[in-house]
Design an enzyme around this catalytic site. Structure first.
Site, PDB file in Angstrom:
ATOM      1  N   ALA A  25      27.515   9.552  18.334  1.00 49.50           N
ATOM      2  CA  ALA A  25      28.943   9.396  18.639  1.00 49.50           C
ATOM      3  C   ALA A  25      29.756   8.768  17.518  1.00 49.50           C
ATOM      4  CB  ALA A  25      29.115   8.578  19.912  1.00 49.50           C
ATOM      5  N   ARG A  27      30.877  10.156  14.845  1.00 49.04           N
ATOM      6  CA  ARG A  27      31.827  11.101  14.250  1.00 49.04           C
ATOM      7  C   ARG A  27      31.965  12.334  15.150  1.00 49.04           C
ATOM      8  NH1 ARG A  27      28.079   9.582  10.470  1.00 49.04           N
ATOM      9  NH2 ARG A  27      28.814   8.341   8.696  1.00 49.04           N
ATOM     10  N   ASP A  70      18.168   5.623  17.639  1.00 47.65           N
ATOM     11  CA  ASP A  70      17.447   6.784  17.114  1.00 47.65           C
ATOM     12  C   ASP A  70      16.851   7.520  18.308  1.00 47.65           C
ATOM     13  OD1 ASP A  70      15.777   8.629  15.938  1.00 47.65           O
ATOM     14  OD2 ASP A  70      14.621   7.173  14.767  1.00 47.65           O
ATOM     15  N   VAL A  71      17.339   8.724  18.583  1.00 52.36           N
ATOM     16  CA  VAL A  71      16.882   9.430  19.779  1.00 52.36           C
ATOM     17  C   VAL A  71      15.452   9.950  19.645  1.00 52.36           C
ATOM     18  CG1 VAL A  71      19.222  10.048  20.492  1.00 52.36           C
ATOM     19  CG2 VAL A  71      17.891  11.644  19.088  1.00 52.36           C
ATOM     20  N   SER A 151      25.166  24.741  22.054  1.00 56.13           N
ATOM     21  CA  SER A 151      25.759  25.526  20.972  1.00 56.13           C
ATOM     22  C   SER A 151      25.727  26.997  21.351  1.00 56.13           C
ATOM     23  CB  SER A 151      24.979  25.328  19.667  1.00 56.13           C
ATOM     24  OG  SER A 151      25.417  26.236  18.667  1.00 56.13           O
ATOM     25  N   TYR A 163      17.153  24.952  14.979  1.00 61.33           N
ATOM     26  CA  TYR A 163      18.308  24.421  15.700  1.00 61.33           C
ATOM     27  C   TYR A 163      18.660  25.317  16.889  1.00 61.33           C
ATOM     28  CZ  TYR A 163      23.317  23.393  16.443  1.00 61.33           C
ATOM     29  OH  TYR A 163      24.554  23.113  16.984  1.00 61.33           O
ATOM     30  N   ALA A 166      16.137  24.986  19.613  1.00 67.10           N
ATOM     31  CA  ALA A 166      16.295  23.706  20.297  1.00 67.10           C
ATOM     32  C   ALA A 166      17.473  23.743  21.265  1.00 67.10           C
ATOM     33  CB  ALA A 166      16.493  22.590  19.273  1.00 67.10           C
ATOM     34  N   LYS A 167      18.573  24.349  20.873  1.00 66.47           N
ATOM     35  CA  LYS A 167      19.741  24.428  21.756  1.00 66.47           C
ATOM     36  C   LYS A 167      19.468  25.355  22.939  1.00 66.47           C
ATOM     37  CE  LYS A 167      22.738  21.746  19.606  1.00 66.47           C
ATOM     38  NZ  LYS A 167      23.203  20.474  20.197  1.00 66.47           N
TER      39      LYS A 167
END
Length: 268
Positions: A25, A27, A70-71, A151, A163, A166-167
């Protein structure tokens, strides 16, 4: 061009008394969401791997606090959730926005295992860890909601193998979590944004202009505030009968094949 900020009428109260935790969060979409929800009365914990940036963002938002998170670290996530509960007296909303996106490779052979695993671990695994840590507190609130930031890459090929996978996995996790959480009164939904004007596009204004003209029926790329507005809807009681859904906020990108239409029009 319509300014997305004009869509927000400044009303307060929809999130009065709410405690919210947002990952990634500092940016972009995460920061815009923190601003939107606090403007409607929420208290928000701005978490990010970049602690300095998170603190700078929170400092500018009344009702916001900051914490490094850190997730990829289960203990760190659990500590962040506990911190939010201590700060706010409970937790009502979790927004899973943190992600990793390795640079696109022209050939799949050039994508290394490290990049593959990192994108899946942060983008998908991180959302799972956060949901797991937050669920009991969201259930206790009586109005709990999780909003995952996905996304359009989850639905169509725009490159970035890891990516995108993963989405897509996140969309499936959204549905399975929704089934699990519904019995406890917690709603889980996902937003799939199209191209959003964030720092990832810094210095590439010409590319954004070209995309707006050639790919987006509404004639512009998205702003972080467009996604924040959708988060505010799905997180609020206005969406009390909405769970397990994926909402496209993409300017019509996936619904309309603009290049095909342009080619056909050119032949007429």
């Amino acid at each position: 061009m319509t300014d997305p900020n004009t869509c927000f009428d400044g009303r307060r109260g929809r999130f009065d008394g709410y405690g919210v935790l947002i990952t990634g969060a500092a940016r972009g979409i995460g920061a815009a969401t923190a601003r939107r929800l606090t403007a409607e009365g929420a208290r928000v914990l701005v978490t990010d791997l970049d602690e300095d940036a998170a603190r700078a963002t929170a400092k500018e938002i009344p009702g916001a606090e900051a914490l490094r998170c850190d997730v990829a670290d289960r203990a760190g996530i659990e500590a962040a959730v506990a911190h939010a509960v201590d700060l706010f007296g409970g937790l009502d909303v979790l927004v899973n926005n943190a992600f990793s996106c390795a640079p696109h490779t022209a050939r799949v052979e050039d994508l290394g295992d490290e990049s593959w695993h990192r994108d899946l671990d942060i983008t998908l695994g991180g959302a799972f860890r956060c949901a797991r840590a937050a669920m009991e507190h969201l259930a206790a609130s009586g109005r709990g909601a999780i909003v995952n930031i996905g996304s359009v890459n989850a639905e169509q090929d725009f490159g970035n193998h890891a990516y995108s996978a993963a989405k897509a996995g996140l969309a499936s996790l959204t549905r399975t979590l929704a089934g699990d959480a519904a019995r406890r009164g917690v709603r889980v939904n996902q937003i799939n944004p199209g191209t959003i004007r964030t720092r990832a596009w810094a210095g590439r204004e010409k590319s954004l202009e070209a995309l707006a003209a050639s790919a987006y029926p509404l004639g512009r790329v998205g702003e972080p505030e467009d996604i924040a507005a959708a988060v505010a809807y799905l997180a609020s009681r206005d969406a009390a009968w909405v769970t397990g859904t994926t909402l496209r906020v993409d300017g019509g990108l996936l619904a309309v094949n603009t290049s095909f239409a342009a080619a056909v029009d050119g032949e007429r």
